[in-house]
Design an enzyme around this catalytic site. Structure first.
Site, short mmCIF file in Angstrom:
data_model
loop_
_atom_site.label_atom_id
_atom_site.label_comp_id
_atom_site.label_asym_id
_atom_site.label_seq_id
_atom_site.Cartn_x
_atom_site.Cartn_y
_atom_site.Cartn_z
N ARG A 1 37.79 85.02 49.72
CA ARG A 1 38.66 84.06 49.04
C ARG A 1 38.76 84.47 47.58
O ARG A 1 37.78 84.95 46.99
CB ARG A 1 38.06 82.64 49.13
CG ARG A 1 38.20 81.98 50.51
CD ARG A 1 39.65 81.70 50.88
NE ARG A 1 39.81 81.05 52.17
CZ ARG A 1 40.03 81.67 53.32
NH1 ARG A 1 40.09 82.99 53.36
NH2 ARG A 1 40.20 80.98 54.44
N HIS B 1 47.21 88.20 51.46
CA HIS B 1 46.33 87.41 52.34
C HIS B 1 46.76 87.58 53.81
O HIS B 1 47.19 86.64 54.46
CB HIS B 1 46.36 85.92 51.94
CG HIS B 1 45.19 85.15 52.50
ND1 HIS B 1 44.66 84.05 51.88
CD2 HIS B 1 44.45 85.32 53.63
CE1 HIS B 1 43.66 83.57 52.60
NE2 HIS B 1 43.51 84.34 53.66
N GLU C 1 47.43 81.54 45.14
CA GLU C 1 48.30 82.11 46.18
C GLU C 1 49.47 81.18 46.43
O GLU C 1 49.22 79.98 46.63
CB GLU C 1 47.50 82.34 47.46
CG GLU C 1 46.40 83.38 47.28
CD GLU C 1 45.55 83.61 48.54
OE1 GLU C 1 45.88 83.04 49.60
OE2 GLU C 1 44.57 84.34 48.44
C1 8YV Z 1 44.00 82.56 57.80
C2 8YV Z 1 41.95 83.31 56.77
O1 8YV Z 1 44.67 82.80 58.93
O2 8YV Z 1 40.99 82.59 58.79
C3 8YV Z 1 40.94 82.58 57.57
O3 8YV Z 1 40.04 81.96 56.96
O4 8YV Z 1 41.80 83.56 55.65
C4 8YV Z 1 43.18 83.75 57.44
O5 8YV Z 1 42.82 84.46 58.54
C5 8YV Z 1 44.92 82.17 56.75
O6 8YV Z 1 44.20 81.48 55.78
C6 8YV Z 1 46.02 81.29 57.31
O7 8YV Z 1 46.77 80.79 56.30
#
Ligand code: 8YV
Length: 321
Positions: free
Chosen positions: A234, A282, A263
């Protein structure tokens, strides 16, 4: 009577069919006329991915039982606010492990071999210059990788790095993973040791109060000036100003980032201007196959909770002790 659910994004057809077989479906997206607060009134469950669920968004939810996020990370969900309302949360671990690990390898190779800038270079009509060394990258094979956050995705990265690239791997985690140490010969290290020894520092921690801002100026100063920093966790785990300073001042060689503090990232963010910083929007889990599996996993979680069954992937904070 079937329960009513709210769908907040486009989903694959097979997932919609499955949800329709078990629920009455309502639809809402951020561009709808109503607010998310209003949309959550009168529904029993909701499928989300990026939308924040907190005290405010839950203010009109009068019968909500479950928030099912199509992601493994759940830092957009306020667990305490959900508990206060008697709402449980589910997520989608496991199905994305290999796909995110693949992206981490792509980021590492892409940054080390300067793939994105060389692609742009060739496409703008250039070829090898006489001072070809200006295009040189760094080796990946036989180097040392340091992974901060050794969970399921970390293990898949280790497999690729050791078996495919003959890398040695050191890791830091809240708990030691002795099985992984045995299986792949990886070594446990303090964060400080890892930062000062690794050629590729890979950050894979979830965002919590203890990991927020983990990679600060001090952390980047500890890294080798030939090292590359990779973040697929993150954005808020990194002090972005410290990162750009570290790259600009040669404290580290470069970086590859899938995630950002804000983001979508602001077009003026200096991280987008530096040739040794590789950026993607992302997309760690974003393949057709994996996003479909994640959406189906989230749908199965949601339907299970609405039928008073044990959800396959309840967020740990909601598990009975
Ligand atoms: C998500 C991600 O699909 O799974 C997670 O925690 O970071 C990604 O794979 C994404 O956040 C979807 O918006």
């Amino acid at each position: 009577m079937k329960p009513t659910i709210l769908i907040t994004q486009k989903l694959p057809e097979n997932v919609i069919d499955y949800l329709k077989a078990h629920c009455e479906c309502r639809y809402w997206t951020p561009s709808s006329d109503s607010t998310i607060e209003e949309a959550l009134k009168g529904v029993d469950g909701v499928m989300v991915s990026g939308i924040a669920i907190n005290e405010k968004t839950l203010s009109m939810a009068d019968r909500l039982k479950v928030v099912s996020t199509i992601s493994v990370g759940y830092n957009h969900l306020d667990i305490e606010a959900m508990k206060a309302k008697g709402v449980v949360g589910t997520h989608t671990p496991e199905v994305l492990d290999d796909t995110v690990a693949d992206l981490v390898m792509a980021l590492m190779l892409g940054a080390a071999r300067r793939i994105a800038s060389l692609d742009a270079y060739v496409k703008s009509g250039n070829w090898l210059p006489t001072d070809v060394e200006t295009l040189f990258g760094l080796d990946v094979h036989h180097k040392k990788m340091g992974i901060i956050g050794m969970g399921r995705i970390g293990r898949q990265i280790v497999k690729r790095a050791t078996a495919g690239f003959d890398m040695t791997v050191m890791y830091h985690n809240r708990h030691r993973d002795e099985e992984a140490e045995r299986l792949w010969g990886i070594t446990y290290a303090s964060i400080s040791e890892l930062l000062s020894e690794a050629d590729f520092v890979v950050l894979m921690v979830p965002l919590t109060e203890s990991t927020r801002g983990l990679m600060d100026a001090d952390a980047f100063r500890k890294m080798k000036n030939t090292a590359i920093f990779i973040n697929a966790s993150r954005g808020q785990t990194v002090d972005e100003a410290a990162l750009i300073h570290a790259v600009e001042h040669g404290e580290i060689w470069g970086a590859a980032l899938d995630v950002f503090c804000q983001e979508p990232i602001d077009a003026d963010n200096p991280l987008l201007k530096h040739p040794r910083i590789l950026t993607v929007p992302h997309i760690g889990s974003a393949t057709e196959e994996t996003r479909t599996r994640m959406a189906m996993s989230a749908a199965e979680n949601l339907v299970a909770v609405l039928n008073d069954k044990e959800a396959p992937y309840l967020i740990p904070a909601f598990k009975k002790q």
